[in-house]
Design an enzyme around this catalytic site. Structure first.
Site, PDB file in Angstrom:
ATOM      1  N   THR A  90      47.262  66.248  19.919  1.00  0.00           N
ATOM      2  CA  THR A  90      46.626  65.154  19.185  1.00  0.00           C
ATOM      3  C   THR A  90      47.691  64.203  18.669  1.00  0.00           C
ATOM      4  O   THR A  90      48.517  64.584  17.833  1.00  0.00           O
ATOM      5  CB  THR A  90      45.796  65.690  18.011  1.00  0.00           C
ATOM      6  N   MET A 164      37.617  60.184  20.330  1.00  0.00           N
ATOM      7  CA  MET A 164      36.531  61.142  20.173  1.00  0.00           C
ATOM      8  C   MET A 164      36.998  62.348  19.364  1.00  0.00           C
ATOM      9  O   MET A 164      36.276  62.847  18.476  1.00  0.00           O
ATOM     10  CB  MET A 164      36.010  61.589  21.535  1.00  0.00           C
ATOM     11  N   LYS A 165      38.215  62.828  19.638  1.00  0.00           N
ATOM     12  CA  LYS A 165      38.759  63.961  18.880  1.00  0.00           C
ATOM     13  C   LYS A 165      38.859  63.617  17.394  1.00  0.00           C
ATOM     14  O   LYS A 165      38.499  64.422  16.522  1.00  0.00           O
ATOM     15  CB  LYS A 165      40.141  64.316  19.432  1.00  0.00           C
ATOM     16  N   LEU A 166      39.329  62.424  17.080  1.00  0.00           N
ATOM     17  CA  LEU A 166      39.439  62.034  15.679  1.00  0.00           C
ATOM     18  C   LEU A 166      38.066  61.921  15.023  1.00  0.00           C
ATOM     19  O   LEU A 166      37.884  62.305  13.860  1.00  0.00           O
ATOM     20  CB  LEU A 166      40.213  60.724  15.551  1.00  0.00           C
ATOM     21  N   ASN A 169      36.951  65.272  14.180  1.00  0.00           N
ATOM     22  CA  ASN A 169      37.691  65.814  13.046  1.00  0.00           C
ATOM     23  C   ASN A 169      37.293  65.188  11.712  1.00  0.00           C
ATOM     24  O   ASN A 169      37.540  65.776  10.663  1.00  0.00           O
ATOM     25  CB  ASN A 169      39.192  65.674  13.288  1.00  0.00           C
TER      26      ASN A 169
END
Length: 287
Positions: A90, A164-166, A169
């Site tokens: 990340t 998308m990952k953020l 999260n």
């Protein structure tokens, strides 16, 4: 794709079980770690790239990614040319966008593939990968994710995987921080924390993250699955991306301050649920 020539760089808390799952699936993987002695199989990173057509990176941050690739140095082009780089860690979306441009200019291919999950789902091969990049290149390496991930989702061009990952999260941070605060409240009122976990798990709030994190809070088990330092780094990335979009995220702002406070207590290497210790350390209003 020649599955006998896959390299894996980064054998940390998540990278080590991810690489092990690839090996268990019958994919011969050459492993290398920046800190020697963690199951690495090649003498140096140059050897890893020389022997592998596909190199998976599961590294701490953007500086580590750039250092391993030799980005910005004379060795970069020769190291990456003709190879496919799969970035599963990340970093900031802007870093990934610029990295893709540099890799393509050097004759390499690039897939962005950050994952949702911590050490427990990494060990079980139940991560969720958010893929981004040229669709044809993504398809070339997609079979590699099977042993490591329960689901893979194609998110479009780089850096949509990291965005998308953020976004995921944002929710994860709020959920776990709220759970710690819930236990903090219940304990102050003398409630049975085991019963609290049972009640939470019996209703609509039940979830895999609850099943993992509630027992850690009840038992005061702060062995890291996702560390305070790691979560704080992710929250900083979220805050920066929100700022670039002109957004205010009040829950993330509060969480950012709390995780930073926890880190200042010397708890950076403990699990993210250790935020409860920062709450415990605060004076009571009547004190």
């Amino acid at each position: 794709m020649d599955l006998e020539r896959v390299g894996f760089a980064g054998l940390g808390s998540m990278g080590e079980p991810m690489a092990r799952n690839l090996v268990r699936a019958g994919i011969p993987v050459l492993r290398w770690n920046r800190t020697p002695g963690k199951g690495d199989q090649v003498a140096d990173v140059a050897d890893l790239f020389a022997r592998c057509d596909v190199v998976i990176l599961m590294l701490k941050d953007a500086d580590a990614v750039d250092a391993v690739l030799g980005r910005g140095g004379p060795e970069f082009a020769g190291r990456v040319a003709g190879r496919t780089i799969v970035h599963m860690g990340t970093t900031a979306p802007g870093h990934s966008r610029a990295l893709e441009a540099d890799l393509v200019a050097a004759g390499a291919k690039y897939v962005e593939a950050p994952v949702s999950g911590s050490r427990v789902p990494a060990e079980a091969g139940e991560l969720v990968a958010m893929l981004a990049g040229d669709p044809a290149v993504v398809e070339e390496v997609r079979e590699l994710f099977g042993p490591m991930c329960r689901e893979t989702v194609y998110c479009g061009p780089v850096p949509n995987g990291l965005l998308m990952k953020l976004a995921v999260n944002v929710h994860l941070t709020a959920v776990v921080t709220s759970l710690a605060e819930t236990v903090h409240f219940a304990r102050a009122h003398g409630l049975d924390l085991g019963l609290l976990a049972d009640v939470l798990g019996a209703g609509q709030l039940a979830s895999p993250i609850l099943r993992v994190k509630a027992p850690k809070l009840v038992e005061e088990d702060f062995a890291p699955q996702a560390s305070i330092a790691n979560v704080l780094a992710n929250v900083e990335l979220i805050a920066a991306a929100a700022g670039e979009a002109g957004l205010e995220l009040p829950l993330i702002s509060a969480s950012r301050a709390l995780y930073a406070e926890t880190a200042r207590l010397g708890l950076g290497e403990e699990d993210m649920v250790a935020v409860i210790r920062a709450l415990d350390s605060r004076p009571h209003p009547e004190d």
